[in-house]
Scaffold this motif. Structure first.
Motif, mmCIF file in Angstrom:
data_model
loop_
_atom_site.group_PDB
_atom_site.id
_atom_site.type_symbol
_atom_site.label_atom_id
_atom_site.label_comp_id
_atom_site.label_asym_id
_atom_site.label_seq_id
_atom_site.Cartn_x
_atom_site.Cartn_y
_atom_site.Cartn_z
ATOM 1 N N GLN A 1 0.828 -1.211 0.000
ATOM 2 C CA GLN A 1 0.000 0.000 0.000
ATOM 3 C C GLN A 1 0.860 1.257 0.000
ATOM 4 O O GLN A 1 0.581 2.208 -0.735
ATOM 5 C CB GLN A 1 -0.921 -0.006 1.225
ATOM 6 N N ALA A 2 1.911 1.240 0.792
ATOM 7 C CA ALA A 2 2.795 2.407 0.866
ATOM 8 C C ALA A 2 3.466 2.677 -0.471
ATOM 9 O O ALA A 2 3.773 3.830 -0.800
ATOM 10 C CB ALA A 2 3.852 2.193 1.947
ATOM 11 N N ALA A 3 3.686 1.617 -1.264
ATOM 12 C CA ALA A 3 4.347 1.756 -2.562
ATOM 13 C C ALA A 3 3.353 2.033 -3.698
ATOM 14 O O ALA A 3 3.763 2.128 -4.858
ATOM 15 C CB ALA A 3 5.140 0.495 -2.876
ATOM 16 N N GLY A 4 2.065 2.141 -3.355
ATOM 17 C CA GLY A 4 1.061 2.489 -4.358
ATOM 18 C C GLY A 4 0.412 1.316 -5.064
ATOM 19 O O GLY A 4 -0.319 1.504 -6.042
ATOM 20 N N HIS A 5 0.650 0.106 -4.590
ATOM 21 C CA HIS A 5 0.026 -1.076 -5.181
ATOM 22 C C HIS A 5 -1.316 -1.363 -4.493
ATOM 23 O O HIS A 5 -1.645 -0.773 -3.465
ATOM 24 C CB HIS A 5 0.951 -2.285 -5.068
ATOM 25 N N GLU A 6 -2.079 -2.306 -5.053
ATOM 26 C CA GLU A 6 -3.395 -2.655 -4.516
ATOM 27 C C GLU A 6 -3.389 -4.112 -4.067
ATOM 28 O O GLU A 6 -3.591 -5.017 -4.879
ATOM 29 C CB GLU A 6 -4.479 -2.454 -5.574
ATOM 30 N N PRO A 7 -3.155 -4.366 -2.773
ATOM 31 C CA PRO A 7 -3.138 -5.743 -2.293
ATOM 32 C C PRO A 7 -4.539 -6.308 -2.082
ATOM 33 O O PRO A 7 -5.478 -5.595 -1.711
ATOM 34 C CB PRO A 7 -2.394 -5.645 -0.963
ATOM 35 N N VAL A 8 -4.653 -7.592 -2.326
ATOM 36 C CA VAL A 8 -5.838 -8.380 -2.011
ATOM 37 C C VAL A 8 -5.335 -9.559 -1.189
ATOM 38 O O VAL A 8 -4.342 -10.190 -1.563
ATOM 39 C CB VAL A 8 -6.547 -8.885 -3.288
ATOM 40 N N VAL A 9 -5.985 -9.872 -0.072
ATOM 41 C CA VAL A 9 -5.473 -10.900 0.831
ATOM 42 C C VAL A 9 -6.308 -12.177 0.765
ATOM 43 O O VAL A 9 -7.541 -12.126 0.783
ATOM 44 C CB VAL A 9 -5.423 -10.380 2.284
ATOM 45 N N LEU A 10 -5.608 -13.306 0.688
ATOM 46 C CA LEU A 10 -6.207 -14.630 0.812
ATOM 47 C C LEU A 10 -5.535 -15.314 1.985
ATOM 48 O O LEU A 10 -4.306 -15.430 2.017
ATOM 49 C CB LEU A 10 -6.003 -15.431 -0.474
ATOM 50 N N ASP A 11 -6.319 -15.752 2.972
ATOM 51 C CA ASP A 11 -5.748 -16.394 4.155
ATOM 52 C C ASP A 11 -6.828 -17.253 4.810
ATOM 53 O O ASP A 11 -7.956 -16.798 4.974
ATOM 54 C CB ASP A 11 -5.233 -15.342 5.142
ATOM 55 N N GLU B 1 -9.194 -2.934 7.210
ATOM 56 C CA GLU B 1 -10.547 -3.187 6.721
ATOM 57 C C GLU B 1 -10.721 -2.803 5.257
ATOM 58 O O GLU B 1 -11.589 -3.350 4.562
ATOM 59 C CB GLU B 1 -11.570 -2.427 7.578
ATOM 60 N N ASP B 2 -9.918 -1.865 4.759
ATOM 61 C CA ASP B 2 -10.092 -1.421 3.374
ATOM 62 C C ASP B 2 -9.391 -2.333 2.356
ATOM 63 O O ASP B 2 -9.455 -2.081 1.150
ATOM 64 C CB ASP B 2 -9.597 0.020 3.200
ATOM 65 N N VAL B 3 -8.729 -3.391 2.840
ATOM 66 C CA VAL B 3 -8.067 -4.343 1.942
ATOM 67 C C VAL B 3 -9.009 -5.517 1.689
ATOM 68 O O VAL B 3 -9.460 -6.153 2.646
ATOM 69 C CB VAL B 3 -6.748 -4.851 2.560
ATOM 70 N N PRO B 4 -9.329 -5.830 0.428
ATOM 71 C CA PRO B 4 -10.189 -6.986 0.151
ATOM 72 C C PRO B 4 -9.610 -8.252 0.776
ATOM 73 O O PRO B 4 -8.417 -8.525 0.644
ATOM 74 C CB PRO B 4 -10.184 -7.070 -1.379
ATOM 75 N N PHE B 5 -10.474 -9.023 1.465
ATOM 76 C CA PHE B 5 -10.011 -10.181 2.221
ATOM 77 C C PHE B 5 -10.856 -11.402 1.895
ATOM 78 O O PHE B 5 -12.087 -11.339 1.916
ATOM 79 C CB PHE B 5 -10.079 -9.897 3.725
#
Length: 329
Positions: free
Chosen positions: A21-31, A43-47
């Motif tokens: 996020q700090a580098a300007g990318h858009e992470p999506v998390v799978l866990d 909360e704003d990161v798709p999970f």
């Protein structure tokens, strides 16, 4: 770039999500939250709470989220358990990762960043450890990571997968602001165990072996800050534009610290006394393990921000102070 972070609610994965996020990318998390913590991810990161080895679900995520690159942090990593429960480690660390790679290829996603380990080297032939040393793991954990590395080379050749595999040394520390950190159950990493001994959460810290051929007789290890690790993973993105490219990098500071030095550093940072018990050597503990990370520094422009272990410990201490019970989800 839209990045799927598999294992993104775990210790290293959650820090990498922050750095993305700090580098300007858009992470999506799978866990699947077997070891991860939902509250470690904003909360704003798709999970997505699911398994990496489920091709139907993972394929849907890759398509709907328009994923361009996958980062993998979802391995089981308890060395002792890998010896007593190898089925569990081969199933999750290798078989499930193979399913993930197959799903990626089937959906046209061909950029992959893999969390590997210095355990692939086993007992190294020389120090510091360079990437070209013979890899000969001495436990199933290290073997499953090496098996994935070999699989990546085959997939690069056959399917045009571009990948980078990072061989970590001892990940340590926490986010600078103390909002996310290290919370394992069981905890096996030295720095949080020493902090727990300092704060009275555990009775003492054991030093396993005081007669090694090292300056103070205790084992030497290479501690590298978790945010420094994360930044290296992002620095490799541009090199993955070439189809079929494959890269292997060590990540460590190259300056090892002994067990006694870690204990002394925790006392200096916290101002607390650490109760110590000296014990016999443990089987399979090499006297020293530390990295030559010059390849990552030269090829990726990777810079180590946390060069002094006291600075690493200070971030861990900040996390322990603000989260005395760890994550509570």
């Amino acid at each position: 770039m839209k990045v799927l972070v598999v294992g993104g609610a775990g210790y290293i994965g959650s820090h990498c999500v922050r750095q993305l996020q700090a580098a300007g990318h858009e992470p999506v998390v799978l866990d699947n939250l077997v070891f991860g913590h939902r509250s470690a991810v904003a909360e704003d990161v798709p999970f997505y709470d699911c398994d990496l080895g489920d091709p139907e679900v993972v394929g849907k995520i890759l398509k709907e989220e328009q994923i361009e690159l996958v980062m993998h942090f979802a391995a089981f990593a308890y060395v002792g358990e890998s010896v007593t429960e190898p089925r569990k480690y081969y199933e999750n660390n290798f078989v499930a990762t193979l399913r993930l790679l197959e799903t990626m290829i089937d959906n046209g996603v061909k950029k992959f960043v893999f969390s590997s380990t210095c355990a692939t080297y086993g007992e190294p032939e020389s120090l510091p450890i360079v990437e070209t040393l013979r890899q000969s793991p001495i436990n199933p954990y290290g073997q499953t990571k090496l098996d994935v590395e070999n699989c990546l080379k085959a997939f690069a050749h056959a399917y045009g997968l571009s990948f980078a595999a990072f061989r970590y040394f001892n990940a340590a520390g926490a986010a600078e602001d103390g909002t996310i950190g290290e919370d394992h159950n069981p905890e096996t990493h030295l720095i949080p165990l020493v902090i727990d001994a300092a704060t009275g959460k555990r009775e003492n810290i054991k030093i396993f072996g005081t007669d090694y051929d090292t300056p103070d007789g205790t084992c030497l290890r290479d501690y590298v800050h978790v945010d420094d690790l994360s930044r290296a993973h992002i620095a490799v993105f541009d090199k993955l534009a070439e189809p079929g490219a494959g890269y292997f990098y060590n990540l460590g500071t190259g300056t090892p610290n002994s067990v006694r030095e870690i204990i002394n550093a925790v006392e200096a940072v916290t101002g607390l006394k650490v109760p110590v018990v000296e014990d016999e050597r443990r089987a399979g503990d090499p006297p020293a393990l530390f990295a030559d990370s010059s390849k990552a520094q030269q090829e990726l422009g990777w810079e180590i921000k946390y060069k002094d272990v006291k600075d690493i410990i200070a971030t861990a201490w900040r996390w322990h102070q603000s989260h005395p019970k760890g994550y509570e989800d």
